[in-house]
Write an enzyme that holds these catalytic residues in place. Structure first.
Site, mmCIF file in Angstrom:
data_model
loop_
_atom_site.group_PDB
_atom_site.id
_atom_site.type_symbol
_atom_site.label_atom_id
_atom_site.label_comp_id
_atom_site.label_asym_id
_atom_site.label_seq_id
_atom_site.Cartn_x
_atom_site.Cartn_y
_atom_site.Cartn_z
ATOM 1 N N LYS A 329 -0.317 7.596 -7.503
ATOM 2 C CA LYS A 329 0.220 7.558 -6.153
ATOM 3 C C LYS A 329 1.045 8.830 -5.930
ATOM 4 O O LYS A 329 1.800 9.237 -6.812
ATOM 5 C CB LYS A 329 1.096 6.309 -5.999
ATOM 6 C CG LYS A 329 1.093 5.728 -4.612
ATOM 7 C CD LYS A 329 1.597 4.299 -4.574
ATOM 8 C CE LYS A 329 1.703 3.824 -3.144
ATOM 9 N NZ LYS A 329 1.937 2.404 -3.011
ATOM 10 N N GLU A 416 1.894 -14.517 -0.566
ATOM 11 C CA GLU A 416 2.785 -15.235 0.344
ATOM 12 C C GLU A 416 2.597 -16.753 0.272
ATOM 13 O O GLU A 416 3.570 -17.515 0.360
ATOM 14 C CB GLU A 416 2.568 -14.759 1.792
ATOM 15 C CG GLU A 416 3.086 -13.357 2.077
ATOM 16 C CD GLU A 416 2.165 -12.234 1.622
ATOM 17 O OE1 GLU A 416 1.016 -12.525 1.196
ATOM 18 O OE2 GLU A 416 2.575 -11.054 1.681
ATOM 19 N N ARG A 444 0.355 -15.667 6.749
ATOM 20 C CA ARG A 444 -0.512 -16.063 5.632
ATOM 21 C C ARG A 444 -0.175 -17.468 5.120
ATOM 22 O O ARG A 444 -1.008 -18.152 4.549
ATOM 23 C CB ARG A 444 -0.297 -15.090 4.458
ATOM 24 C CG ARG A 444 -1.056 -13.826 4.521
ATOM 25 C CD ARG A 444 -2.468 -14.049 4.020
ATOM 26 N NE ARG A 444 -3.345 -12.998 4.481
ATOM 27 C CZ ARG A 444 -3.628 -11.900 3.788
ATOM 28 N NH1 ARG A 444 -3.115 -11.725 2.595
ATOM 29 N NH2 ARG A 444 -4.441 -11.008 4.289
#
Ligand code: TPP
Length: 680
Positions: A329, A416, A444
């Site tokens: 990243k 979630e 969600r």
């Protein structure tokens, strides 16, 4: 905007000097030049200066040599680092997938072959290669280019994202459709190691492996979610990464193991077991192999040749396959490479040379910090308080909590649903869970909120972060639906504070409330900077507060729209119109005594909410009027109409739906006129 080409590299002060490397180069400018050019961007003459605006579609890649591709990769990095330094955006993830995106677009034929970008925050290079370089000037701005894939933007964006872990299910759907219609194309979902922790992704893996659909999953493993990834799967991937490359050797391995001579009886069983365990030991992707996928990798995601070779090899294999690509990243921009926090995940403007952020935020702390600090304060003395976060420790500003009470902070990954039901489970045993979730991601967990928390009337404290408009992330991330879906659930109490002082009393109220679930909404951005009370106390559940009296109309509102109502009130006062402004801080239950008094007065009532109108707070006020025999026609509602509001700044989003001082003032005037006509 400063151009990278204008910077004399020998004189760059990045502010980041890995001492070990500098000392190994000795003193003087030249060695630093080498270090910077390698770590930050290629500065060799002729490299990194391609004109990306000339790209119309990815077809040109087919003819490019490895050297040209490297130059293109350098040009893209340079472009992104420069451009995002002014517009902001998702820098880290995109710098990590430059070579991967080039290799994919070279190997496949988009849009006939379908790329599905999980979360979609890493699709900037895909946007560049599909002819949208010029649109980066308006990235994430009002009416500008979306920060995520968007179907109306390009035929190459075949799937829209924003929320994570949907790519594999979408891929399965497309593959089924393809096969039903006897068509021939490749379906290629690109999913990060973070997104892979999401329940949907695991459900899809389970299904795809079983159905044996021809899908090529690209696993972009940078070991980071927004910050460091967590979870057992993360460790599994770690073992695969360290096991070394494993592509086509699996068949050879199995052949080799088969050659171990057969023996009889118990010895034979033991030998079989040994073969199996050897296989597990030597074949890194066995986890995926067992799920029915052919595993390729791990591949160095910054080595174009390796990528190309592996993708082409995988293309020859039928059925579900997974290419495990290891990337970094922030690759190519040293401040981002070195920072392992969320700092370079989503960025605002920054100074290129130092990576220093150019902040425009207010002096007051962020709302997330205000709430998490208040929870931490209570948790210091109440050992029953614990915190759950689905991969958002940093976004929800829970890092202080983690540092101070790590054994009561649970980061469950991008999960979630699991987080929500886990909170319910904890509550059954007397723990007081604070479940911190962004409004948009709480969508969600609808059924878990309803079936597991509300139905069992459990004492879970839900912190609904980023409630309201979120600005540049746009329609996939707006926190405008939670009131409507929570209000419909029996047992739930819902609150939103007018300022941070009221917020700390709400945290107190929530953590001492023992009558069921309670949700506290708070917006993105910073608090108002008000004075804080020394001691916190309970707010009576369902109590509202009259902020300013008035005799011509009433505005009922809460949270972020209170200042708006007050501004409108002030401007109406100039025309001798007197408006009462009420802080309707409990969205559910409402202050029924005050509502009776208001409706009995016959004054027109305006409700304002930074949330969808359908099923929202205003609807609740109208329901009250209807249920109690009052004139519901005296109520007008302002809020988010029945469509998805796109990216832009929050003030632009508010203005789009009429939530401005003028919009509110006009509405009040209309209402007063209408009321007078009704009476006449
Ligand atoms: C359902 C959902 N929860 C949380 C998020 C917030 N979020 C955005 S990106 C991200 C991390 C994704 O990690 P990974 O898939 O590894 O991609 P990377 O950014 O590392 O490339 C998270 C948690 C989200 N987009 N969707």
């Amino acid at each position: 905007m400063q151009k990278l080409s204008e910077i004399e590299v020998g004189k760059i002060d990045t502010g980041y000097r890995p001492t070990g490397m500098i000392s190994s180069f000795g003193e003087g400018n030249a060695p630093i030049y080498i270090m910077l050019s390698r770590l930050i961007w290629p500065v060799t003459k002729g490299e990194g200066n391609m004109d990306l605006t000339a790209i119309k579609n990815p077809a040109f890649l087919k003819e490019m040599s490895n050297e040209e591709l490297k130059d293109l990769a350098a040009s893209i990095r340079k472009f992104l680092i420069e451009k995002l330094s002014t517009t902001g955006g998702h820098l880290g993830a995109n710098l990590g997938v430059v070579e991967l995106t080039l290799a994919l677009h070279k190997a496949y034929n988009s849009p006939q072959d379908k790329f599905i970008w999980d979360v979609g925050h890493q699709a900037y290079i895909h946007k560049i290669l599909t002819g949208r370089t010029a649109d980066f000037d308006t990235l994430r701005q009002y009416k500008g280019m979306c920060g995520f894939p968007k179907r109306i933007e390009s035929e190459h964006d075949v799937w829209e994202t924003g929320h994570s872990s949907t790519s594999l299910s979408a891929a399965m759907g497309m593959a089924v459709a393809r096969d039903m219609m006897n068509e021939k194309y490749d379906v290629v979902p690109v999913i990060g190691d973070g997104a892979l922790t999401g329940g949907m992704a695991l459900e899809a893996l389970n299904n795809i492996g079983d159905e044996k659909k021809n899908i090529t999953v690209i696993l972009n493993d940078n070991e980071m979610s927004i910050a460091n990834n967590v979870g057992a799967l993360h460790h599994v991937l770690g073992r695969m990464r360290s096991a070394g490359k494993y592509n086509r050797a699996k068949d050879e391995m199995e052949a080799l193991l088969k050659r171990i001579p057969a023996v009889g009886g118990k010895l034979a069983t033991a030998a079989e077991r040994m073969k199996d365990s050897m296989k597990y030991f030597m074949v890194p992707g066995m986890f995926f192999e067992e799920l029915g996928f052919t595993y390729f990798g791990p591949v160095d995601g910054h080595d174009l040749r390796d990528l190309e070779e592996t993708i082409n090899y995988a293309k020859k294999t039928n059925g579900p396959k997974i290419i495990h690509v290891v990337t970094q990243k922030g690759k190519g921009y040293q401040p981002a490479e070195l920072d392992k926090t969320d700092n370079w995940h989503g960025v605002g403007p920054y100074k290129i040379e130092s990576g220093e952020k150019i902040t425009s935020g207010g002096a007051a702390p962020a709302w997330s910090k205000i709430i998490s600090d208040a929870v931490l304060e209570k948790a210091r003395t109440d050992k029953r308080i614990a915190v759950i976060t689905p991969a958002m420790i940093l976004g929800s500003k829970l890092d202080n909590f983690k540092r101070e009470i790590p054994d009561r902070l649970f980061d469950v990954g991008i999960a979630e649903q699991h987080a929500t039901t886990m909170a319910a489970g904890m509550a059954t045993q007397g723990v007081k869970p604070f479940l911190a979730i962004y409004s948009t991601f709480l969508q969600r967990a609808y059924d878990q909120l309803l079936h597991d928390i509300a139905r069992q009337n459990l004492n879970v404290f839900v912190g609904i972060d980023r409630a309201g408009f979120v600005g540049a992330d746009g329609e996939t991330h707006q926190g405008v639906f939670d009131i409507s879906f929570l209000r419909a659930m029996p047992n739930f109490t819902i609150m939103m504070p007018k300022d941070e002082n009221e917020a700390q009393h709400m945290v107190h109220t929530a953590l001492s409330y023992e009558d069921g679930p309670i949700a506290l909404r708070y917006p993105r951005g910073n608090g108002l900077g008000v004075k804080m009370d020394e001691e916190t106390h309970n707010l009576p559940i369902g109590s509202w507060e009259v902020l300013q009296e008035g005799t011509d109309a009433v505005i009922l509102t809460f949270g972020t729209t209170i200042p708006l109502a007050q501004e409108a009130r002030a401007s109406l006062a100039e025309d001798n119109i007197s408006v009462r402004v009420v802080n309707a801080r409990f969205i559910k239950p409402m202050d029924e005594a005050m509502l009776h008094e208001i409706f009995a007065s016959g004054l027109p009532v305006l409700t304002i909410e930074e949330a969808v109108l359908k099923g929202g707070f205003g609807s609740g006020v109208m329901e009250f009027a209807e249920e109690n025999g009052y004139n519901a026609a005296s109520v007008r509602r302002m809020g988010v109409p029945d469509y998805f509001v796109e990216h832009g700044s929050v003030p632009e989003q508010m203005a789009e739906i009429g939530l401005t001082k003028e919009g509110v003032s006009d509405k009040v005037r209309q209402m007063i006129r209408f009321n007078e006509q009704q009476r006449a």
